[in-house]
Scaffold this active site. Structure first.
Site, PDB file in Angstrom:
ATOM      1  N   THR A 176      39.192  41.761  49.584  1.00 45.07           N
ATOM      2  CA  THR A 176      40.063  40.720  49.050  1.00 45.07           C
ATOM      3  C   THR A 176      41.521  41.100  49.289  1.00 45.07           C
ATOM      4  O   THR A 176      41.830  42.280  49.510  1.00 45.07           O
ATOM      5  CB  THR A 176      39.821  40.512  47.545  1.00 45.07           C
ATOM      6  OG1 THR A 176      40.689  39.479  47.051  1.00 45.07           O
ATOM      7  CG2 THR A 176      40.095  41.771  46.748  1.00 45.07           C
ATOM      8  N   LEU A 177      42.394  40.115  49.227  1.00 48.44           N
ATOM      9  CA  LEU A 177      43.831  40.359  49.304  1.00 48.44           C
ATOM     10  C   LEU A 177      44.512  40.137  47.957  1.00 48.44           C
ATOM     11  O   LEU A 177      45.731  40.231  47.862  1.00 48.44           O
ATOM     12  CB  LEU A 177      44.468  39.447  50.360  1.00 48.44           C
ATOM     13  CG  LEU A 177      44.161  39.803  51.818  1.00 48.44           C
ATOM     14  CD1 LEU A 177      44.736  38.747  52.756  1.00 48.44           C
ATOM     15  CD2 LEU A 177      44.716  41.181  52.171  1.00 48.44           C
ATOM     16  N   SER A 178      43.724  39.836  46.940  1.00 47.14           N
ATOM     17  CA  SER A 178      44.273  39.609  45.608  1.00 47.14           C
ATOM     18  C   SER A 178      44.204  40.893  44.794  1.00 47.14           C
ATOM     19  O   SER A 178      43.120  41.388  44.486  1.00 47.14           O
ATOM     20  CB  SER A 178      43.493  38.491  44.896  1.00 47.14           C
ATOM     21  OG  SER A 178      43.799  38.477  43.519  1.00 47.14           O
ATOM     22  N   GLY A 227      36.544  37.730  45.757  1.00 48.34           N
ATOM     23  CA  GLY A 227      36.945  37.267  44.433  1.00 48.34           C
ATOM     24  C   GLY A 227      36.938  38.389  43.422  1.00 48.34           C
ATOM     25  O   GLY A 227      37.399  39.507  43.677  1.00 48.34           O
ATOM     26  N   LEU A 268      28.492  42.960  53.315  1.00 47.84           N
ATOM     27  CA  LEU A 268      29.938  42.760  53.262  1.00 47.84           C
ATOM     28  C   LEU A 268      30.203  41.348  52.762  1.00 47.84           C
ATOM     29  O   LEU A 268      29.688  40.380  53.333  1.00 47.84           O
ATOM     30  CB  LEU A 268      30.571  42.935  54.644  1.00 47.84           C
ATOM     31  CG  LEU A 268      32.059  42.535  54.761  1.00 47.84           C
ATOM     32  CD1 LEU A 268      32.932  43.446  53.900  1.00 47.84           C
ATOM     33  CD2 LEU A 268      32.516  42.569  56.217  1.00 47.84           C
ATOM     34  N   CYS A 309      39.556  17.291  42.832  1.00 46.58           N
ATOM     35  CA  CYS A 309      38.489  17.842  43.677  1.00 46.58           C
ATOM     36  C   CYS A 309      37.127  17.291  43.282  1.00 46.58           C
ATOM     37  O   CYS A 309      36.321  16.918  44.139  1.00 46.58           O
ATOM     38  CB  CYS A 309      38.489  19.366  43.583  1.00 46.58           C
ATOM     39  SG  CYS A 309      39.843  20.163  44.470  1.00 46.58           S
ATOM     40  N   GLN A 314      42.410  40.329  41.410  1.00 48.83           N
ATOM     41  CA  GLN A 314      40.965  40.248  41.565  1.00 48.83           C
ATOM     42  C   GLN A 314      40.368  41.632  41.791  1.00 48.83           C
ATOM     43  O   GLN A 314      39.343  41.982  41.190  1.00 48.83           O
ATOM     44  CB  GLN A 314      40.601  39.328  42.730  1.00 48.83           C
ATOM     45  CG  GLN A 314      40.813  37.854  42.437  1.00 48.83           C
ATOM     46  CD  GLN A 314      40.335  36.969  43.574  1.00 48.83           C
ATOM     47  OE1 GLN A 314      40.307  37.378  44.734  1.00 48.83           O
ATOM     48  NE2 GLN A 314      39.964  35.743  43.258  1.00 48.83           N
TER      49      GLN A 314
END
Length: 433
Positions: free
Chosen positions: A227-229, A207, A202, A397, A232
């Protein structure tokens, strides 16, 4: 007072500051003139597009003003990048510079700009990701994920590797390109998890499906990505079909807390930053529930350095606040000790911790440079404001990881059992060719 006299006064003041700081870069003012005068056209310069931006900075000299000026190109860098500017930053601190200038001239000059209109646009004023909900609900999680990841698959393809891996790469050689480094990262994850044919994997926050597809193709597992996208998920499912992995890889568009069943191995690669500290119990409890006894969990996440106490840690730097406001709504970083403590509290045994800070500095730099190469295309896809925002985010970053103000760690843990962990006696297998 006329615009011309304001310009002359500002030029004189900025010239003094430039000389006293002995700056290794110049300035281009809104009339096209430069400081120092007659600066070669190919020199590194900060471009000040209009006098109203001076007023904006005087009234609110903070990172939000800088961000708005940057994304609207009213503040720009000519003949170089943020990295070039950072490399040539002066050693003298701002306070020392202010004390060295003529106080009366400084105040008189700046007062001439203070009450001007700040100009426009300020396109980020409606972006308030730091006010995003952190309650851990599926609705809040979906909204926060949608803001960052559903920008455009075509946009992300402009700077990511061919497999669309949007997490820290692993450089076996610092000269490796991003595609090679991401392949090496995927292999390293699979090796740390000791994946075996037929096992169930899992990937929480999968992504565009790079890891689940890689694990199924090269290690023979049955992989599930969550995912929640929606963008994606759509691209990942297209990839699964193209590679002929139907029946071996599935992508679920749902919140990780709603997952059912048990898995032999669980990975979370760059997703944990979105959980929020208040929701850590829910997160680690969910992972423990989904993992079989003795199964391995790889926890890959960015972390801030720990402070002297929790109260001090709760205070965020301005740059960190801007990151959650404009880039990662709902995002919140813990520190390494907090992650390890939570793993142990929630029934895990910690086996290994590996720091990848410099790897992420290199990753973000390569992403930034590739986006610069494709900037015109990116602006056509998502607009100049978001493109410039992402360029600043990637550069910031990279510099943060380079300067060691933030880190990233891979922590390998197992669901605690009584008896042997069944891991090899050494870690030599991880690094064997």
């Amino acid at each position: 007072m006329s615009a011309q006299s304001r310009l002359a006064a500002f030029r004189h003041l900025l010239t003094q500051a430039h000389e006293r700081l002995d700056l290794a870069f110049g300035f281009q003012l809104w009339d096209g003139s430069t400081i120092p005068e007659n600066l070669p056209q190919d020199s590194l310069m900060i471009r000040l597009a209009d006098e109203a931006m001076v007023a904006a900075l005087l009234r609110k000299p903070n990172i939000d003003t800088l961000a708005n000026l940057w994304v609207s190109a009213r503040l720009d860098i000519l003949n170089g990048s943020i990295f070039d500017l950072a490399a040539r930053r002066p050693a003298v601190r701002t306070k020392a510079l202010l004390h060295s200038l003529d106080r009366k001239e400084l105040i008189t000059t700046l007062l001439r700009f203070l009450f001007l209109s700040r100009g426009g646009p300020f396109p980020l004023e409606q972006v308030r990701g730091d006010k995003a909900s952190k309650d851990g609900s599926e609705e809040a999680n979906r909204e926060n994920v949608h803001y960052h990841y559903d920008v455009s698959n075509d946009f992300y393809a402009l700077f990511l590797d061919p497999e669309m891996v949007y997490t820290c790469a692993y450089f076996r050689d610092w000269n490796n390109d991003i595609a090679t480094a991401q392949q090496d990262k995927l292999h390293m994850i699979c090796r740390k998890l000791r994946l075996k044919p037929g096992e169930r994997l899992l990937d929480v926050g999968c992504g565009w499906g790079a890891l689940v597809c890689h694990a199924a193709r090269h290690y023979g597992v049955h992989a599930t990505g969550v995912t929640l996208s929606s963008e994606q998920a759509e691209l990942a499912r297209t990839k699964i079909k193209r590679l002929g992995l139907e029946g071996r890889v599935e992508i679920l568009l749902q919140d990780y807390t709603k997952m059912q069943g048990q898995f032999d191995k669980v990975s979370s690669i760059g997703m944990f930053e979105q959980v929020g500290i208040a929701n850590h119990h829910m997160y680690f409890s969910s992972v423990n529930r989904l993992l079989r006894p003795g199964g391995l969990y790889l926890h890959h996440t960015i972390a801030r350095p720990a402070k002297r106490d929790d109260k001090a840690f709760a205070k965020h730097a301005k740059e960190y606040a801007a990151l959650t406001r404009y880039i990662f709504p709902g995002g919140e970083l813990d520190h390494l000790g907090m992650s390890i403590g939570n793993l142990q509290r929630h029934g895990f045994e910690v086996h290994d911790v590996e720091a990848w800070r410099e790897h992420y500095a290199r990753t973000c730099r390569l992403w930034h440079d590739k986006l610069v190469e494709n900037q015109a295309t990116a602006e056509a896809v998502i607009g100049s404001v978001k493109t410039r925002l992402w360029l600043a985010y990637l550069a910031g970053c990279s510099l943060a990881f380079q300067r060691n103000t933030v880190g990233i760690f891979q922590t390998l843990a197992s669901k605690r059992v009584k008896g042997p962990s069944e891991l090899p006696p050494t870690r030599a297998d991880l690094y064997a060719d």
